[in-house]
Design an enzyme around this catalytic site. Structure first.
Site, PDB file in Angstrom:
ATOM      1  N   HIS A 139       0.548  -1.476   0.219  1.00  0.00           N
ATOM      2  CA  HIS A 139      -0.511  -0.158   0.066  1.00  0.00           C
ATOM      3  C   HIS A 139       0.779   1.703   0.367  1.00  0.00           C
ATOM      4  O   HIS A 139       0.156   2.507   0.124  1.00  0.00           O
ATOM      5  CB  HIS A 139      -0.938   0.455   1.341  1.00  0.00           C
ATOM      6  CG  HIS A 139      -0.235   0.524   2.974  1.00  0.00           C
ATOM      7  ND1 HIS A 139       0.403  -0.779   3.250  1.00  0.00           N
ATOM      8  CD2 HIS A 139      -0.297   1.770   3.582  1.00  0.00           C
ATOM      9  CE1 HIS A 139       0.897   0.109   4.390  1.00  0.00           C
ATOM     10  NE2 HIS A 139       0.553   1.590   4.077  1.00  0.00           N
TER      11      HIS A 139
ATOM     12  N   ASP B 173       0.412  -7.596   1.892  1.00  0.00           N
ATOM     13  CA  ASP B 173       0.692  -6.143   1.721  1.00  0.00           C
ATOM     14  C   ASP B 173       1.946  -5.835   1.416  1.00  0.00           C
ATOM     15  O   ASP B 173       2.904  -5.037   2.176  1.00  0.00           O
ATOM     16  CB  ASP B 173      -0.342  -5.396   2.681  1.00  0.00           C
ATOM     17  CG  ASP B 173       0.015  -4.306   2.503  1.00  0.00           C
ATOM     18  OD1 ASP B 173       0.342  -3.291   1.804  1.00  0.00           O
ATOM     19  OD2 ASP B 173      -0.415  -2.683   3.778  1.00  0.00           O
TER      20      ASP B 173
ATOM     21  N   SER C 139       4.485   2.272   8.368  1.00  0.00           N
ATOM     22  CA  SER C 139       4.283   0.821   7.214  1.00  0.00           C
ATOM     23  C   SER C 139       5.347   0.501   6.315  1.00  0.00           C
ATOM     24  O   SER C 139       6.267   1.307   6.106  1.00  0.00           O
ATOM     25  CB  SER C 139       2.924   1.380   6.319  1.00  0.00           C
ATOM     26  OG  SER C 139       1.862   1.655   6.990  1.00  0.00           O
TER      27      SER C 139
HETATM   28  C1  4AZ Z   1      -1.126   3.222   9.142  1.00  0.00           C
HETATM   29  O1  4AZ Z   1      -1.610   4.362   9.027  1.00  0.00           O
HETATM   30  C2  4AZ Z   1      -0.900   3.055  10.242  1.00  0.00           C
HETATM   31  N1  4AZ Z   1      -0.681   0.602  15.057  1.00  0.00           N
HETATM   32  C3  4AZ Z   1      -0.024   1.691  10.772  1.00  0.00           C
HETATM   33  C4  4AZ Z   1       0.472   0.638  11.594  1.00  0.00           C
HETATM   34  C5  4AZ Z   1      -1.368   1.045  12.243  1.00  0.00           C
HETATM   35  C6  4AZ Z   1      -2.211   1.301  12.352  1.00  0.00           C
HETATM   36  C7  4AZ Z   1      -2.089   2.671  11.733  1.00  0.00           C
HETATM   37  C8  4AZ Z   1      -1.490   0.084  13.530  1.00  0.00           C
HETATM   38  O2  4AZ Z   1       0.085   3.333   8.198  1.00  0.00           O
END
Ligand code: 4AZ
Length: 251
Positions: free
Chosen positions: A76, A130, A215
């Site tokens: 993503h 992902d 991420s």
């Molecule tokens: C995000 O928005 C995201 N708590 C990444 C990890 C988590 C929540 C949101 C996990 O990229």
């Protein structure tokens, strides 16, 4: 809610710059962690783009160097760059994104997992398979991440430049935290069918979690990268661990 609006800012910035409609955008720092050094994570990439001017170094995701010219990141994070890979960069060795330490390398291609797809859980985008691999314009001379599976590990470590809470938009320092691996049942309770244990790993707690702009970054267990930060409902919310993309499903 706040999370949604941050995601929208990101989508708008990237969408405006790319002039394409974006269904979702990369996101995700580390809640409950402490400053860390890239010397402990020499293979850790800050994935970004010079067009993402709202963040120093253009950083919006993490990644791991798996070959001298290949970076593994979340699908993503980069799916909207498939046709414009040259807009992406990978930066290594920069603890503080406002600085200029380390090295930045251009990306020449983006390969997203063939089974990558998106569903949703409440306001969050759920990424299945992902994962993506970036090809770098030149090989870098750095140690590679070793990959593995979590097995029966009960704890792991996460590292990233993302938010330190749902309300901290400004962190730009690499941070890391030790997180529990509570097992599939904890994420099944939280997320029902949105959590697929065949390609996801459940990790984190109200005390330590990944968040926006983490991420694509690593979950490390037993000295190996075993999964990448993928999604979750908020950050550090009691009862809602983070969800990570398993590497066993690498194509
Ligand atoms: C995000 O928005 C995201 N708590 C990444 C990890 C988590 C929540 C949101 C996990 O990229």
């Amino acid at each position: 809610m706040a999370l949604l609006s941050r995601r929208s800012v990101l989508t708008a910035a990237l969408g405006a710059a790319l002039a394409v409609p974006l269904a979702s955008a990369p996101a995700s720092a580390v809640v409950g962690g402490a400053p860390a050094s890239t010397t402990a994570y020499p293979w850790l990439a800050a994935v970004g783009s010079p067009i993402f001017f709202v963040r120093p170094s253009g950083q919006f995701c993490g990644g791991a160097l798996i070959k001298p010219d290949r970076v593994l990141t979340a699908g993503h994070c980069v799916s909207m760059f498939r046709s414009v890979p040259g807009l992406l960069t990978a930066t290594f060795g920069r603890d503080e994104l406002t600085g200029s330490g380390g090295e930045t390398v251009a990306v020449t291609s983006v390969r997203v997992h063939p089974r990558y797809r998106e569903t949703s859980f409440r306001d969050e985008t759920v990424g299945h398979h992902d994962l993506a691999v970036l090809t770098l314009a030149r090989p870098v001379r750095r140690p590679l991440a070793s990959l593995g599976s979590p097995g029966s590990a009960r704890t792991g470590r996460i590292a990233g430049w993302g938010f330190t809470s749902e309300n901290d938009l400004f962190n730009t320092r690499l941070r890391a935290a030790r997180v529990p691996l509570p097992g599939d049942a904890a994420c099944e309770r939280a997320y029902g069918d949105s959590f697929d244990p065949s390609d996801m790993v459940c990790a984190g707690s109200a005390a330590a979690d990944s968040c926006q702009f983490d991420s694509g970054g690593p979950l490390v267990a037993r000295g190996r990268v075993v999964a990448l930060v993928s999604w979750g409902y908020g950050c550090g919310k009691p009862g809602y661990p983070g969800v990570y993309a398993r590497l066993d499903s690498l194509p």
